[in-house]
Design an enzyme around this catalytic site. Structure first.
Site, PDB file in Angstrom:
ATOM      1  N   ARG A  98       0.863  -1.224  -0.060  1.00  0.00           N
ATOM      2  CA  ARG A  98      -0.019   0.098  -0.016  1.00  0.00           C
ATOM      3  C   ARG A  98       0.915   1.385  -0.178  1.00  0.00           C
ATOM      4  NH1 ARG A  98      -5.543   1.184   3.245  1.00  0.00           N
ATOM      5  NH2 ARG A  98      -6.133  -0.018   1.623  1.00  0.00           N
ATOM      6  N   GLN A 128      -9.850  -3.972  -4.081  1.00  0.00           N
ATOM      7  CA  GLN A 128     -10.987  -3.527  -3.790  1.00  0.00           C
ATOM      8  C   GLN A 128     -12.137  -3.665  -4.840  1.00  0.00           C
ATOM      9  OE1 GLN A 128     -11.793  -1.908  -0.774  1.00  0.00           O
ATOM     10  NE2 GLN A 128     -13.741  -2.326  -1.327  1.00  0.00           N
ATOM     11  N   ARG A 288     -13.285  -8.785   0.625  1.00  0.00           N
ATOM     12  CA  ARG A 288     -11.938  -8.524   0.391  1.00  0.00           C
ATOM     13  C   ARG A 288     -11.115  -9.630   0.386  1.00  0.00           C
ATOM     14  NH1 ARG A 288      -9.941  -3.373   0.995  1.00  0.00           N
ATOM     15  NH2 ARG A 288      -7.822  -4.447   0.097  1.00  0.00           N
TER      16      ARG A 288
HETATM   17  N1  NVA Z   1     -10.002   6.625  -1.411  1.00  0.00           N
HETATM   18  C1  NVA Z   1      -9.592   6.113  -0.051  1.00  0.00           C
HETATM   19  C2  NVA Z   1      -9.746   4.821  -0.126  1.00  0.00           C
HETATM   20  C3  NVA Z   1      -9.566   3.952   1.110  1.00  0.00           C
HETATM   21  C4  NVA Z   1      -9.537   2.608   1.256  1.00  0.00           C
HETATM   22  C5  NVA Z   1      -8.274   6.445   0.334  1.00  0.00           C
HETATM   23  O1  NVA Z   1      -7.345   6.700  -0.553  1.00  0.00           O
HETATM   24  O2  NVA Z   1      -7.763   6.913   1.288  1.00  0.00           O
HETATM   25  N1   CP Z   2     -10.989  -0.538   1.996  1.00  0.00           N
HETATM   26  C1   CP Z   2      -9.941  -0.494   2.332  1.00  0.00           C
HETATM   27  O1   CP Z   2      -8.835  -0.538   1.626  1.00  0.00           O
HETATM   28  O2   CP Z   2      -9.893  -0.396   3.692  1.00  0.00           O
HETATM   29  P1   CP Z   2      -8.493  -0.248   4.521  1.00  0.00           P
HETATM   30  O3   CP Z   2      -8.047   1.070   4.165  1.00  0.00           O
HETATM   31  O4   CP Z   2      -8.944  -0.288   6.004  1.00  0.00           O
HETATM   32  O5   CP Z   2      -7.574  -1.267   4.242  1.00  0.00           O
END
Ligand code: NVA
Ligand code: CP
Length: 302
Positions: A98, A128, A288
């Site tokens: 991430r 997602q 997920r």
């Molecule tokens: N658009 C949001 C998604 C979180 C899962 C972000 O990037 O923070």
């Molecule tokens: N939807 C999602 O990616 O959630 P997290 O930010 O909790 O991983």
């Protein structure tokens, strides 16, 4: 082998991976197919669902996951991404990341000898979108002939949905204020996929137009991770796009509500919508793990 940075990376195999996810969820797959395998999980941003679903998913497939906060890695102190990729490749069988910048994940994948799976960047959130489409099929029976509308900020989640929807035969609309449109290159690719599959993509700042004939109403936070400096302006610009019961009433009868979570009730969605019977957000969250187990199997099974 390859990597999963974008839905485009699995353009021809999206249905195969989702079929696999259905089988895995139903318990119809072999036990522990990833026995002895290790997934490194690098997080430059917070996470609840992604972290836990990948960790538990790897465990259930017979392997293990190692959580690596970028604050603790040498990468966080300036070690080149290329060295990190080459070194991790000597230890593990896959890397989930991430990241703040999509280009960093491209760099990691370029130098990695093992598959790299994106767990969200500023550009996309492919895992997602896979979980979301698994959820759509469970609730609507099929993708074909249905339409999904993303309401709000045309962000990473919206971008991945734009790419996956046409590949599965769904129409998609985006309702967003001017200046909050999805990424232009993604939109261009999504329109190509839509042409190839005979589906339609509409982007409009008119909510009434975007919500016509819609079976899925989807939204996400107005302030994504990394956008905090723009919070005040975003709340002003996006407030007309809150998904509330008035807005839901424009969609088809029986339309479901989706949100990747985390959600802020009273901002992008009202509590009476996200906590209503139309809402499938917890199914989405659970999926997920099922969708990612299919991704892990697809990329890491010998
Ligand atoms: N658009 C949001 C998604 C979180 C899962 C972000 O990037 O923070
Ligand atoms: N939807 C999602 O990616 O959630 P997290 O930010 O909790 O991983």
């Amino acid at each position: 082998m390859g990597s999963l940075l974008s839905i485009s990376d699995i353009k021809d195999d999206v249905k195969y991976i989702l079929d696999l996810a259905v089988k895995i969820k139903a318990g119809e797959m072999e036990e522990k197919p990833l026995e002895g395998k290790t997934l490194a999980m690098i997080f430059q941003k917070s996470s609840t669902r992604t972290r836990v679903s990948f960790d538990v998913g790897m465990y259930q497939l017979g392997g293990r996951a190692i959580f690596l906060s970028s604050n603790d890695l040498q990468m966080g102190r300036g070690e080149p991404i290329s060295d990190t990729a080459k070194v991790l490749s000597r230890f593990v069988d896959g890397i989930m990341i991430r990241a703040i910048k999509h280009s960093d994940v491209e760099e990691l994948a370029k130098y990695s000898d093992v598959p790299v799976i994106s767990g969200l960047t500023d550009l996309e959130h492919p895992c997602q979108a896979l979980a979301d489409m698994l959820t759509v099929k469970e609730h609507l029976g099929d993708w074909k002939g249905h339409k999904i509308c993303f309401v709000g900020d045309g962000n990473n989640v919206c971008n991945s949905l734009l790419l996956i929807a046409p590949l599965l035969g769904m129409d998609m609309s985006v309702a967003c204020p001017k200046g909050y449109e999805p990424n232009e290159d993604i939109l261009m690719t999504a329109r190509e996929y839509a042409d190839e599959n005979g589906t339609e993509i509409i982007v409009s700042d008119d909510i009434g137009v975007a919500l016509q004939d819609v079976d899925v109403v989807y939204t996400d936070v107005w302030v994504s991770m990394g956008d905090e400096a723009e919070e005040a302006q975003r709340k002003i610009d996006l407030s007309p796009f809150q998904v509330n019961s008035d807005l839901m009433s424009i969609a088809n009868d029986g339309a479901i509500f989706m949100h990747c979570l985390p959600a802020i009730r009273g901002q992008e969605v009202s509590a009476d919508v996200i906590d209503s019977e139309k809402s499938v957000v917890y199914d989405e969250a659970e999926n997920r793990m099922h969708a990612q187990k299919a991704v892990l199997y697809y990329y890491m099974k010998d």
